[in-house]
Write an enzyme that holds these catalytic residues in place. Structure first.
Site, PDB file in Angstrom:
ATOM      1  N   LYS A 267      -2.646   0.654  -2.245  1.00  0.00           N
ATOM      2  CA  LYS A 267      -3.514  -0.327  -2.478  1.00  0.00           C
ATOM      3  C   LYS A 267      -5.203   0.271  -2.610  1.00  0.00           C
ATOM      4  O   LYS A 267      -5.413   1.507  -2.041  1.00  0.00           O
ATOM      5  CB  LYS A 267      -3.920  -1.381  -1.530  1.00  0.00           C
TER       6      LYS A 267
ATOM      7  N   ALA B 119      -5.004  12.880   6.064  1.00  0.00           N
ATOM      8  CA  ALA B 119      -3.892  13.705   5.719  1.00  0.00           C
ATOM      9  C   ALA B 119      -2.572  12.644   5.975  1.00  0.00           C
ATOM     10  O   ALA B 119      -2.558  11.873   7.069  1.00  0.00           O
ATOM     11  CB  ALA B 119      -3.928  14.889   6.714  1.00  0.00           C
TER      12      ALA B 119
ATOM     13  N   HIS C 207       8.550   2.756 -11.841  1.00  0.00           N
ATOM     14  CA  HIS C 207       9.981   2.067 -12.561  1.00  0.00           C
ATOM     15  C   HIS C 207      10.150   0.536 -12.134  1.00  0.00           C
ATOM     16  O   HIS C 207       9.800   0.436 -10.882  1.00  0.00           O
ATOM     17  CB  HIS C 207      11.174   2.926 -12.338  1.00  0.00           C
TER      18      HIS C 207
END
Length: 164
Positions: A145, A139, A96
């Site tokens: 990116k 993990a 959003h």
């Protein structure tokens, strides 16, 4: 938005059955129904699994997805051959805007996981990211990116720590 709600409702009905399907072949058929294409016999998805639509998920051959993964797929999620995804991995291809007046809008951005990649337990992949071929994401990492091929990334946000 009504069409999205309709597609989500269809996905939730299939997921209800998939998430209690302990038979691998029955689960494979249900997952194929969820994503709208046959699941290759070399690909395995363990329940429970969560998604909001499902139809925008593409899985290659030899893919393994462990328990309790979530994929928000409005922007598309492409997982190429021989990818391993650990338990509790979250992949989102939608977001959003931060502007208050636009926040109720959806911004879809495709996520691509290239062949041979491995995402460890509890990894989060954000919209628009490409995970490079044969790379490993440790993990707990938060990937915001692109991840270079043949590399190991770790941390929050994920950073390159090693070449393979």
């Amino acid at each position: 938005m009504p069409r999205l709600a309709e597609v989500a409702s269809e996905a939730f009905k299939v997921l209800k059955d998939f998430n209690v399907a302990y038979d691998l072949e029955k689960g494979r058929a249900l997952f194929g129904e969820l994503i709208g294409k046959d699941l290759d016999k070399t690909t395995t998805v363990y329940p429970p699994f969560y998604t909001n639509y499902g139809k925008n998920i593409s899985l290659g051959k030899g893919v393994f997805i462990n328990h309790d993964c979530s994929m928000l797929d409005l922007g598309g999620i492409e997982i190429e051959d021989n990818v391993m995804i650990g338990p509790r991995v979250n992949i989102s291809s939608e977001n959003h805007p931060t502007e208050i007046e636009k926040r109720n809008m959806m911004v879809p951005q495709k996520v691509t996981i290239k062949k041979g990649a491995w995402l460890g337990a509890n990894v989060t992949v954000l919209p628009g990211v490409t995970i490079g071929e044969n790379s490993v994401v440790a993990a707990g990492a938060l990937v915001n990116k692109d991840v270079e091929p043949n590399s190991v990334y770790a941390g929050i946000p994920a950073k390159k720590i090693k070449e393979l």
